[in-house]
Design an enzyme around this catalytic site. Structure first.
Site, short mmCIF file in Angstrom:
data_model
loop_
_atom_site.label_atom_id
_atom_site.label_comp_id
_atom_site.label_asym_id
_atom_site.label_seq_id
_atom_site.Cartn_x
_atom_site.Cartn_y
_atom_site.Cartn_z
N ALA B 14 0.75 -1.26 0.14
CA ALA B 14 0.02 -0.03 0.01
C ALA B 14 0.82 1.24 0.05
O ALA B 14 0.35 2.20 0.08
CB ALA B 14 -0.98 -0.02 1.15
N SER B 15 2.06 1.21 0.07
CA SER B 15 2.98 2.10 0.43
C SER B 15 3.60 2.84 -1.21
O SER B 15 4.24 1.93 -1.90
CB SER B 15 4.11 1.80 0.96
OG SER B 15 5.39 2.46 0.96
#
Lengths: 208, 208
Positions: B14-15
């Site tokens: 998700a980064s």
């Protein structure tokens, strides 16, 4: 003759990465043909508006431990001397920032600002007391007592406050921050090179 | 024959900055003669322990706005295509991370991981549903349904949890994080070059 592009350098005396940026921005700006406008400001009110009553490096200890180690490594890589941590962090930078705000149009703004950063992060000295700030001015051949007195007048306090409002209204949330003539914001010492390139008219490859 | 130095690359699907690191780490590591160990993990529990129930880029909107703009600029500078923001951020990365954890010793770990990042940040697609993850595996010529089933077994769930505990115990507080053989921690895509140099035995100038 074409005007040189300018880049605003917003810095906070208590900020470790502002220190790194302050010590290297002149040489890089010269090489890039960019004029730097030094903009001292206080980050405290902006952090407070985000609900922080201290540095995030204190609020989040693992992040803080990494920051100090990273600062050592980066200072070494950038050719600065060893870092010495001030006894208290973040230091109260009100007196130094008031002074720099008063000196905005003076020849001594840049040497004064660099001296404050070096006192704080190269020698680990306190910069919080007016007396410490006054001594830094004295060592630059200025009249510290007179300047601190002048920096305490209401007009200068107002100027400092207005600068802080300008910082917030232009989207500043941390320091150092670099702002270009066309309003592009770059946050952090790690973006100094990119900010200078942008100010000089370069645009990264596929950017819309 | 001397063993090549290794560098652990801890990443979270998700980064956004893990995406940038994932797309460029192979070429840089090859040039540096460093072996990369890809370590997928979930940042959510670590953020939760810091009192955050979402990404700090959502909790602090000015920081978030800057991050997306910075991501666009940096992706362009690094020669990646344009960024497309996924409809939801941060995406639920549990299914993808479980899958990557299951694939830790498989040839497909790296192409799978890069495909997940590209789906999320180059094409703005959802990677949250098991079905999306399964399709990514299928497109790599693998059996997505079978792999997702295997990744859901208790042993693999335990492995994912243990990896998360390892991350926290080694001081990881964000992603991407790079860890050297001698325990030096570098945080952020901006430190990939420094981490590789350190892993390869270089030490910045005056560092103690």
């Amino acid at each position: 003759m074409a005007r040189r592009p300018t880049l605003e350098f917003w810095y906070e005396f208590a900020s470790t990465y502002s220190y790194l940026a302050a010590m290297r921005i002149e040489a890089l700006a010269e090489a890039a043909g960019v004029e730097i406008r030094w903009r001292p400001f206080l980050l405290g009110p902006i952090f407070a508006a985000q609900g922080w009553n201290s540095s995030p490096f204190n609020i989040y200890p693992t992040k803080g431990r990494n920051m100090w180690r990273d600062l050592e490594r980066e200072a070494a890589r950038l050719g600065l001397g060893p870092v010495t941590r001030p006894a208290s962090f973040p230091q109260n930078s009100l007196s130094a920032t008031r002074t720099a705000t008063y000196g905005a149009d003076q020849d001594w703004l840049i040497p004064f600002s660099k001296s404050v950063f070096e006192a704080s992060f190269a020698r680990g000295q306190s910069i919080a007391e007016p007396n410490a700030v006054s001594q830094i001015l004295d060592r630059l051949g200025l009249d510290g007592v007179q300047i601190l007195k002048a920096a305490s007048n209401e007009a200068n306090k107002t100027r400092l406050r207005v600068n802080g409002e300008e910082a917030r209204s232009r989207g500043i949330f941390g320091a150092p921050t670099f702002l270009t003539d066309d309003g592009e914001l770059f946050w952090g010492n790690d973006r100094l090179e990119q900010a200078l390139a942008w100010a000089g008219g370069e645009r990264p490859g596929s950017l819309r």
